[in-house]
Design an enzyme around this catalytic site. Structure first.
Site, mmCIF file in Angstrom:
data_model
loop_
_atom_site.group_PDB
_atom_site.id
_atom_site.type_symbol
_atom_site.label_atom_id
_atom_site.label_comp_id
_atom_site.label_asym_id
_atom_site.label_seq_id
_atom_site.Cartn_x
_atom_site.Cartn_y
_atom_site.Cartn_z
ATOM 1 N N GLN A 1 0.816 -1.208 0.000
ATOM 2 C CA GLN A 1 0.000 0.000 0.000
ATOM 3 C C GLN A 1 0.850 1.257 0.000
ATOM 4 O O GLN A 1 0.620 2.190 -0.768
ATOM 5 C CB GLN A 1 -0.911 0.009 1.231
ATOM 6 N N GLY B 1 -4.307 3.178 3.453
ATOM 7 C CA GLY B 1 -4.386 3.270 2.004
ATOM 8 C C GLY B 1 -4.372 4.686 1.449
ATOM 9 O O GLY B 1 -3.900 4.903 0.326
ATOM 10 N N GLU B 2 -4.883 5.668 2.192
ATOM 11 C CA GLU B 2 -4.968 7.041 1.684
ATOM 12 C C GLU B 2 -3.775 7.890 2.120
ATOM 13 O O GLU B 2 -3.219 8.654 1.323
ATOM 14 C CB GLU B 2 -6.267 7.708 2.164
#
Length: 732
Positions: free
Chosen positions: A632, A698-699
């Site tokens: 990720q 993830g962000e």
């Protein structure tokens, strides 16, 4: 019950679905073998605004294999029951395909051809002649009229700014970006009476189910959405798009299953994008760099028929200690399709403006950029007065500076060279709001000692199958190979969209709850069974490991799940789990944090920018799967490099056409662009965030990358670039 031993969580496991993917057995939306399926091709509007005056379908309908051409002149009227969520779409509208003659943007679906083969459908679509009464579209953010702004204020920012010893007035521009996942969007739709099944590329099966039930006036139970695998999304599949409705409409009209796959070109106007922004930031500080006031004026594009907004204001409200803040966020309606969330939504763009401005302030005051940020660390969330759940940003700075060698940075721009290359170091802080939402899951422990867990989640690449299996395995005390985690089906318990760094926290917590309940049922069965070695033992003294229940500290006293269930003639134990989301009212302010460090080289003659190395340090709570976390983090950094240096959607404002709607002209990073990149995760957990103690990864891993690169480019060249992407012409 006693805390469960943790054997799977935290282990660097390979993906449990990896063998399916590398052998080609993983089925994506367009790959399902549905009996009798026929193929559809969409005809796109060639104008940016106006009305359809005629559609000549004769040549297309005369082609061998063509079954039907559907357009606004012969399509049935659809009910489109209103389910506007109010907040993100206050206009309460959506694109109603084939319902009238209006063209709202270039590339809008105006007809669909259905044929027995894909080739026949595509060729016939090219033969359809559509005539228009065209109008001049409005597609330029800088020339259109904005909606009324969303505002936020605390203190008196204008007065404090006027009185500040140091004042800066800066404007940053960020171009439109498109997601470009490997798998293009696709749908197979089949009707069985009044029940609809779709195999759809989606990051939110429940959202697609809701949209289709709305459009066709069906109950939720009458719509089934299936998507076990998603070939990348980055946010592009987090809502239902018109092509899915088109496929379902065509299937109903023909009474046959219909497959519709968008081309790469059609993705650029058939699905969403990260909107273009103009971000003016005025800030004032004292001479030691302590912020006194910030004024944020933000303009962003949206479509004329919907209002899209994202959390671009939050970072400016809470990230740095600032007593006086004023914000105005204006959406600008344009003749384009609707934007959508893209990795690091809101925060990735806000951080470019805020973190670039912090670097500019540090340079003006001759303060080290890390020291400036430390001087503005807030004690609490000033936007709401709440204490932090955790905020280990200082540690991110310390670890990152040490590991990256920040002390070797020369604060004087254009001072370091490597032959023809100007060398610069830059950094930026990062923040993201992992918005928690309610989720459900169902767990079943079988008599053979295996388990099945189900949730209507998705896996677009981060490894949902694997990480959720790890959680379930430890909660049940089973080996990973004994757990089958199932997702991607609306028949399973409801979950929120797969995005926004929510899945691990929300679905994982519901998964944990379901598995804890099942383990509790097994323990109760054992302590009440006179024939069990655990009869009469306190439930809180029993743990599960390797498929066995035993007394904690005394593994010899216990039995397997198989023995327990077989003796009691129990075929399986089952429980539903849930996660309610953050407490209401919230008691803590919960964010994920990071610090990004980068070194760039800029060719002194040609202006070429190359990232030489990059490090991200993250306060993301508990890391469930380190190998997946690295996947990720490195992917997010690569996305940030694209945002900073390459990605740029170009629109011809004369007709609204996207000029570079292909991967030859829309540039994304490739292996040759990617240098040495590394991620470090601070050890720990945040149980105030959720039962698992995770905060999402993830962000955050794309946030701050573009600003760190821009800051490094300034350190290398002395040129401050305030527009993304940073191109050669801007440096010459």
């Amino acid at each position: 019950m006693s805390p469960q031993p943790q054997a799977a969580v935290g282990a660097p496991l390979s993906r449990v679905d990896g063998p399916l993917k590398v052998t080609g057995r993983a089925r994506y939306a367009a790959e399902f073998d549905v009996d009798g399926v026929v193929h559809a091709a969409i005809v796109d509007a060639s104008i940016g605004r106006g009305r359809i005056t005629s559609i000549d379908t004769g040549a297309a309908e005369a082609q061998p294999g063509v079954l039907r051409v559907i357009h606004h002149g012969n399509a049935p009227k659809l009910p489109y029951r209103d389910n506007s969520n109010g907040s993100n779409n206050p206009k309460g509208r959506r694109l109603r395909v084939f319902q009238d003659d209006k063209v709202l943007f270039h590339g809008q679906p105006v007809a669909v051809v259905v044929a027995t083969t894909l080739e026949a459908a595509q060729h016939s679509a090219s033969l359809i002649e559509v005539r228009y009464d065209a109008e001049q579209p409005s597609t330029d953010l800088t020339e259109a009229t904005a909606d009324e702004p969303t505002r936020y204020a605390r203190g008196d920012a204008e007065t404090a700014l006027r009185d500040a010893a140091v004042r800066m007035d800066l404007t940053y521009r960020m171009t439109r970006n498109h997601h470009n996942p490997m798998e293009t969007h696709s749908t197979i739709a089949r009707w069985d009476g009044d029940k609809l099944t779709v195999w759809d590329k989606t990051q939110w099966v429940v959202g697609t189910q809701t949209e289709l039930s709305t459009v066709f006036d069906l109950s939720m139970k009458s719509v089934r959405v299936i998507n076990p695998f998603v070939g990348g999304g980055f946010g592009s599949a987090s809502r239902c798009w018109p092509h899915t409705v088109v496929a379902a409409l065509a299937a109903r009209e023909l009474k046959r299953p219909v497959k519709l796959v968008l081309t790469r070109r059609q993705q650029y106007f058939g699905t969403g994008f990260r909107p273009r922004y103009e971000y003016r930031l005025r800030l004032g500080s004292d001479r030691r760099g302590r912020l006194q006031a910030t004024v944020h004026e933000i303009d962003a594009e949206t479509s004329s028929y919907e209002t899209f907004k994202e959390n671009i204001m939050l970072a400016g409200q809470m990230f740095y200690s600032t007593p006086n803040v004023s914000q105005a966020y204006r959406t600008v309606p344009l003749d384009v399709n609707t934007p959508l969330w893209m990795r690091g939504p809101g925060f990735a763009n806000a951080s470019f403006a805020i973190e670039s401005a912090m670097d500019e302030l540090a340079q003006r005051l001759r303060i080290d950029p890390i020291e400036l940020r430390l001087r503005n660390e807030p004690a609490e969330d000033q936007s709401n007065g709440l204490p932090w759940s955790t905020r280990r940003l200082r540690e991110c700075y310390t670890v990152g500076a040490r590991e990256f060698g920040w002390h070797r940075r020369n604060s004087k721009p254009r001072a370091a060279r490597d032959g023809d290359w100007l060398i610069g170091l830059g950094m930026a802080a990062a923040v993201y709001d992992p918005d928690g939402q309610a989720a459900e899951a169902r767990a079943r422990l079988n008599a053979d000692g295996t388990a099945v867990v189900e949730a209507a989640a998705s896996d677009m690449g981060p490894g949902t199958y694997t990480s959720q299996t790890q959680v379930a395995a430890d909660a049940l005390g089973l080996a990973v190979r004994a757990v089958d985690f199932r997702l991607g089906d609306s028949l399973y318990p409801k979950t929120p969209a797969h995005g926004g760094s929510m899945t691990m926290a929300c679905v994982g917590s519901a998964n944990l709850d379901a598995c804890n309940k099942v383990r509790g049922q097994a323990i109760t069965l054992a302590v009440e069974d006179r024939e069990s070695p655990l009869y009469g033992v306190k439930a809180e003294d029993i743990v599960a490991r390797n498929g066995r229940l035993h007394v904690e500290g005394n593994p010899s006293r216990g039995e397997t799940y198989q023995q327990l269930l077989a003796r009691n003639n129990v075929p399986h134990l089952e429980a539903d789990g849930s996660y309610a989301g953050p407490p209401n009212p919230e008691r803590h302010s919960c964010y994920t944090y990071g610090a990004v460090f980068t070194e760039v080289g800029v060719d002194a003659t040609l202006g070429l920018v190359r990232v030489r190395r990059m490090l991200g340090v993250y306060d993301a709570g508990r890391i469930i799967s380190p190998k997946l976390a690295d996947s990720q983090a490195l992917g997010g950094m690569v996305g940030g490099i694209g945002q900073a240096l390459l990605e740029h959607t170009v629109t011809d404002h004369r007709d609204g056409r996207i000029v570079n709607a292909n991967l030859a002209d829309y540039l994304v990073p490739v292996n040759a662009d990617i240098p040495e990149i590394k991620a470090i995760y601070l050890e720990g957990e945040d149980k105030r965030a959720d039962p698992l103690g995770v905060k999402g990864l993830g962000e955050i891993v794309q946030v701050g990358v573009a600003s760190a690169i821009a800051n490094a480019v300034f350190n290398a060249t002395g040129r401050r670039i305030r527009e993304l992407p940073i191109t050669t012409d801007a440096l010459l």
